[in-house]
Design an enzyme around this catalytic site. Structure first.
Site, PDB file in Angstrom:
ATOM      1  CE  LYS A 129      -3.794  -2.366   2.280  1.00 49.33           C
ATOM      2  NZ  LYS A 129      -4.373  -2.698   3.521  1.00 49.33           N
ATOM      3  CG  ASP A 138      -9.570  -0.093   5.432  1.00 52.24           C
ATOM      4  OD1 ASP A 138      -9.391  -0.496   4.170  1.00 52.24           O
ATOM      5  OD2 ASP A 138      -8.869  -0.376   6.149  1.00 52.24           O
ATOM      6  CD  GLN A 188      -3.420  -4.176   6.602  1.00 47.36           C
ATOM      7  OE1 GLN A 188      -3.458  -3.359   6.029  1.00 47.36           O
ATOM      8  NE2 GLN A 188      -4.038  -5.399   6.423  1.00 47.36           N
TER       9      GLN A 188
END
Ligand code: NDP
Length: 308
Positions: free
Chosen positions: A50, A117, A94
């Site tokens: 990412k 997200d 994460q």
């Protein structure tokens, strides 16, 4: 019939290149902060990918590493600091988090306007209600793939196998917003094979290697395999029996190289959307797209045209 491959690697690369072009024209660099707690091997790889993709596309990207033993309160304090930082447009914590930390508490601490997200209940609720908001990256990436294949979604029979908050549910909401007729299947569903055989669009997001057999696929169907499973020999494979399904489907995604690269590209897309929305440069369209490029009817997938 041999299905055509939906090449997420190439499509994701094009999407990222388009984002990089957009960012080169801006007077600022969208800021992305990824928080990683501990050293879970898969998380190490994902977070690195990412960060690399974000930097390559011109984002101001930083990874914040916290030890496995970090207290929940300390992690929440980091999130609050990022919420308050004007240079930060997107925050991603994460998953998975260590057992002593409640992931829901952490996800809910993220400012919904920076929740790239799309996991915050505010964004999940907005998606369910058909309102603008940040959309989870994986299902958003699937919508890009379907658009790329020119799949007509309106009225299509779509089956989503799996109902998690991060893939199955938002996937079904996006397909519904695009006027598909959506069936959701899960571990308590009956007649799963029969339900799948009725699908014109079949999205598998279960996490069981090869669960979807070739003869569950209707001739000509579009098969999107979200699953990522590691076999004993270390190889990655999806939820769909790829070889047999490919002989029947019209389109199919490979694993790896299908949905995975789209997830990262959509994280970057969400970060740009969040940056523009926070700065008031664009009006958000229903469910998260920005009002720049108008999608053609075939490309329209309910959350706006995105930035591709
Ligand atoms: P979850 O484990 O959270 O959810 C799995 C879903 O599958 C659940 O809804 C579960 O049903 C359902 N399920 C499990 N077993 C069966 C069964 N035998 N029959 C029918 N349904 C079943 O997984 P995620 O949604 O997080 O991920 C799914 C897969 O996608 C994983 O392989 C993951 O690695 C991959 N993934 C890939 C991404 C990418 O970028 N390509 C991103 C995110 C995930 P129930 O709710 O009843 O328990």
């Amino acid at each position: 019939m041999m299905a055509r491959l939906l090449d997420g690697k190439a499509i994701g690369a094009r999407l990222r290149a388009g984002l990089a072009e957009r960012i080169a024209t801006l007077s600022f660099r969208p800021g992305l902060r990824v928080v990683r707690v501990g050293d879970d091997p898969a998380s190490v790889v994902y977070v690195r990918s990412k960060d690399r993709a974000a930097k390559e596309a011109g984002y101001d990207s930083e990874t914040i590493l916290l030890p496995e033993t970090v207290a929940e309160s300390e992690l929440l304090a980091v999130v609050r600091r990022l919420n308050a930082d004007p240079a930060v447009d997107g925050i991603l914590v994460q998953l998975p988090l260590p057992k002593h930390i409640d992931p829901q508490k952490v996800l809910e601490a993220v400012d919904p306007a920076k929740d790239v997200d799309g996991f915050h209940p505010v964004n999940a609720g907005r998606l369910a209600a058909g309102l603008p908001g940040l959309v989870p990256c994986t299902p958003k990436g699937v919508m890009h793939l379907l658009a790329e294949a020119g799949v007509k979604l309106s009225g299509a029979r779509a089956v989503v196998l799996g109902r998690s908050a991060i893939v199955g549910r938002p996937m079904a909401a996006l397909l519904l917003a695009a006027d598909a007729t959506v069936t959701m299947l899960h571990s308590r569903s009956r007649d799963i094979a029969e339900e799948c055989r009725r699908a014109e669009i079949l999205v598998a997001a279960v996490g069981r290697a090869g669960m979807v057999k070739g003869d569950w696929v209707a001739p000509g169907a579009v098969v999107v395999d979200v699953g990522i499973n590691r076999l004993p020999d270390g190889k990655l494979t999806g939820d769909v029996e790829f070889g047999a399904a490919r002989e029947r489907a019209g389109w199919i995604t490979p694993v790896p190289g299908g949905v995975g690269p789209m997830t990262i590209a959509c994280l970057l897309e969400n970060t740009l959307e969040a940056a523009l929305a926070r700065r008031g440069k664009d009006e958000l369209q229903p469910n998260g797209g920005v009002a720049e490029v108008q999608a053609t009817p075939e490309q329209s997938y309910g959350h706006g045209p995105g930035l591709a």
